[in-house]
Design a protein around this motif. Structure first.
Motif, mmCIF file in Angstrom:
data_model
loop_
_atom_site.group_PDB
_atom_site.id
_atom_site.type_symbol
_atom_site.label_atom_id
_atom_site.label_comp_id
_atom_site.label_asym_id
_atom_site.label_seq_id
_atom_site.Cartn_x
_atom_site.Cartn_y
_atom_site.Cartn_z
ATOM 1 N N PHE A 110 0.743 -1.327 0.129
ATOM 2 C CA PHE A 110 0.187 0.078 0.027
ATOM 3 C C PHE A 110 0.780 1.376 0.108
ATOM 4 O O PHE A 110 0.484 2.184 -0.979
ATOM 5 C CB PHE A 110 -0.961 0.111 1.159
ATOM 6 C CG PHE A 110 -1.987 -0.738 1.155
ATOM 7 C CD1 PHE A 110 -3.201 -0.493 0.126
ATOM 8 C CD2 PHE A 110 -2.168 -2.006 1.810
ATOM 9 C CE1 PHE A 110 -4.401 -1.434 -0.007
ATOM 10 C CE2 PHE A 110 -3.181 -2.918 1.427
ATOM 11 C CZ PHE A 110 -4.357 -2.686 0.764
ATOM 12 N N HIS A 113 2.380 1.524 -3.521
ATOM 13 C CA HIS A 113 1.430 2.122 -4.561
ATOM 14 C C HIS A 113 1.150 3.545 -4.107
ATOM 15 O O HIS A 113 1.007 4.461 -5.243
ATOM 16 C CB HIS A 113 0.359 1.228 -4.145
ATOM 17 C CG HIS A 113 0.272 -0.080 -4.858
ATOM 18 N ND1 HIS A 113 -0.962 -0.968 -4.959
ATOM 19 C CD2 HIS A 113 1.382 -0.843 -5.489
ATOM 20 C CE1 HIS A 113 -0.507 -1.908 -5.916
ATOM 21 N NE2 HIS A 113 0.729 -1.909 -6.089
ATOM 22 N N ASN A 114 0.737 3.886 -3.087
ATOM 23 C CA ASN A 114 0.590 5.221 -2.623
ATOM 24 C C ASN A 114 1.554 6.429 -3.014
ATOM 25 O O ASN A 114 1.364 7.365 -3.635
ATOM 26 C CB ASN A 114 0.075 5.525 -1.110
ATOM 27 C CG ASN A 114 -1.184 4.588 -0.930
ATOM 28 O OD1 ASN A 114 -1.984 4.209 -1.737
ATOM 29 N ND2 ASN A 114 -1.491 4.439 0.369
ATOM 30 N N ASN A 120 -4.956 0.873 -5.634
ATOM 31 C CA ASN A 120 -4.931 -0.229 -4.834
ATOM 32 C C ASN A 120 -6.014 -1.071 -5.017
ATOM 33 O O ASN A 120 -7.061 -0.661 -5.632
ATOM 34 C CB ASN A 120 -4.843 0.195 -3.288
ATOM 35 C CG ASN A 120 -3.548 1.022 -2.869
ATOM 36 O OD1 ASN A 120 -2.673 0.388 -3.105
ATOM 37 N ND2 ASN A 120 -3.719 2.058 -2.136
ATOM 38 N N MET A 121 -5.828 -2.473 -4.498
ATOM 39 C CA MET A 121 -7.083 -3.136 -4.689
ATOM 40 C C MET A 121 -7.789 -3.375 -5.865
ATOM 41 O O MET A 121 -8.953 -3.488 -5.738
ATOM 42 C CB MET A 121 -7.933 -2.979 -3.485
ATOM 43 C CG MET A 121 -7.519 -3.098 -2.029
ATOM 44 S SD MET A 121 -6.679 -4.449 -1.496
ATOM 45 C CE MET A 121 -7.986 -5.660 -1.647
ATOM 46 N N SER A 126 -4.942 -9.031 -5.290
ATOM 47 C CA SER A 126 -5.195 -8.304 -3.913
ATOM 48 C C SER A 126 -6.447 -8.606 -3.217
ATOM 49 O O SER A 126 -6.632 -8.675 -1.949
ATOM 50 C CB SER A 126 -5.326 -6.832 -4.316
ATOM 51 O OG SER A 126 -6.327 -6.463 -5.111
#
Length: 290
Positions: A110, A113-114, A120-121, A126
Motif C-alpha cells: 500500500f 502504491h501510494n 490499490n485493490m 489483492s
C-alpha cells in the motif's frame, strides 16, 4: 517386535517427510531473497520498488513457511510428552508471527502504491489476498478465544474443532494460490526487456519458486491429514486442560476431528481407532484410559 519395527519405520518416514518439507520451505525463502537482491535491487523502506520487495519476502517467510510449520507443530512426535497447553501456545505464537509478517508485507505494498500513485485493490490477487488475511485474523482470534483461554465449554470446542481445522488448511492453501498469482503478476509487470515470454533467467528462477511453494503446501497438507500422525490423547488431560474440561473433551480436541463424525459415539470410536494407530514412544504410554 515386528510391530515395533513398523512403528520405527513410520517414525522414520515422518522424519524424512519433515526434513523434505523444511528443506523446500527454506529453499523458497532463499529463492525469494535471491530474486529480490539479485534481480530487484534489494530491500528498503522508502516508497521505492525496494519497499515493495518486502512483500514477497515476508509473505513467503511468514504467511507460507511459518504458517506451514504452525500447522504441523502438534504432529512432531518428540513434542507429545510436552503439555498440550504449551503446544497450543507454540501453535498460536507461530501463527501470530505469521500474521504480523503478513500485515507488514501488505503495508509495504500500500505504501509503495501510494508513493507511486498506483491504484490499490484492483487485482484478483489483492482481493483474495486481503480476504485470506481477514479470515486468518478471524481464525487466530477465535482460536485464542475458544481453544487457548479456559472459558469455552467442552461441547463448544468439540463442535468448533473440525471447523477450525478445515478453515486453517483452506486458508493455508488459499495463501499459496494467492502467492502464485502474485509472483505471476509481478513477473508480467516487471519483465519488459527481455519480456517474460522470452524466459530470461529471472523468469525461470521465479517459476521455480512457484513450484517450490506448491510442493511445500502439498507436503504440509499431507502431514496434516494423516490420521496416524495425530498427537495421542494425553493421559494427564485433567491436569493440562483448562478448568472445567473433561478428559474426553481434551481427547476429542487432540484429534483432527472428522466433521462427518460429530456424533459423540462416532467420535469415541474415531479416537479409539486413532489411539490404536498412534506411535508409542515410551513404555510409560501416552494413552488415556476411558
Amino acid at each position: 517386535a515386528a510391530h515395533g519395527a513398523r512403528k520405527m519405520e513410520d517414525y522414520g518416514r515422518f522424519l524424512a517427510l519433515l526434513a523434505s518439507t523444511l528443506l523446500v520451505g527454506f529453499l523458497s525463502v532463499i529463492l525469494s531473497l535471491v530474486w529480490v537482491f539479485h534481480y530487484r535491487e534489494g530491500l528498503s523502506w522508502d516508497g521505492s520498488p525496494r519497499e515493495f520487495n518486502w512483500h514477497p519476502v515476508l509473505i513467503i517467510t511468514g504467511f507460507v513457511f511459518i504458517q506451514g510449520i504452525a500447522i504441523i507443530v502438534y504432529r512432531l512426535p518428540w513434542t507429545w510428552k510436552c503439555s498440550k497447553l504449551l503446544m497450543k501456545f507454540i501453535h498460536a505464537g507461530l501463527n501470530t508471527i505469521a500474521m504480523i509478517l503478513a500485515i507488514v508485507s501488505m503495508v509495504a505494498v500500500f505504501d509503495f502504491h501510494n508513493a507511486k500513485n498506483i491504484p490499490n485493490m484492483y487485482s484478483l490477487h489483492s482481493w483474495i489476498g486481503l480476504t485470506a488475511v481477514i479470515f486468518y485474523s478471524l481464525q487466530l482470534f477465535l482460536g485464542f478465544a475458544v481453544f487457548l483461554l479456559p472459558f469455552a465449554p467442552v461441547h463448544l470446542r468439540v463442535a468448533l474443532m473440525p471447523i477450525h481445522v478445515y478453515s486453517g488448511l483452506t486458508i493455508f492453501a488459499t495463501v499459496i494460490a494467492t502467492a502464485l498469482m502474485g509472483i505471476t503478476e509481478k513477473l508480467i509487470f516487471a519483465l519488459k526487456n527481455p519480456a517474460y515470454s522470452a524466459s530470461p533467467p529471472e523468469a525461470t528462477l521465479v517459476n521455480c519458486l512457484g513450484l517450490l511453494l506448491v510442493i511445500f503446501g502439498s507436503l504440509i497438507l499431507w502431514m496434516a491429514s494423516r490420521p496416524h500422525w495425530k498427537r495421542p490423547p494425553a493421559e494427564n488431560a485433567k491436569i493440562l486442560s483448562p478448568i472445567g474440561a473433561t478428559p474426553e473433551g481434551t481427547e476429542v480436541e487432540s484429534t483432527m476431528t472428522n466433521s462427518s463424525n460429530a456424533d459423540k459415539s462416532d467420535l469415541r470410536g474415531n479416537t479409539e481407532a486413532a489411539r490404536k494407530q498412534n506411535i508409542k514412544f515410551d513404555e510409560a504410554g501416552q494413552r488415556s484410559t476411558m
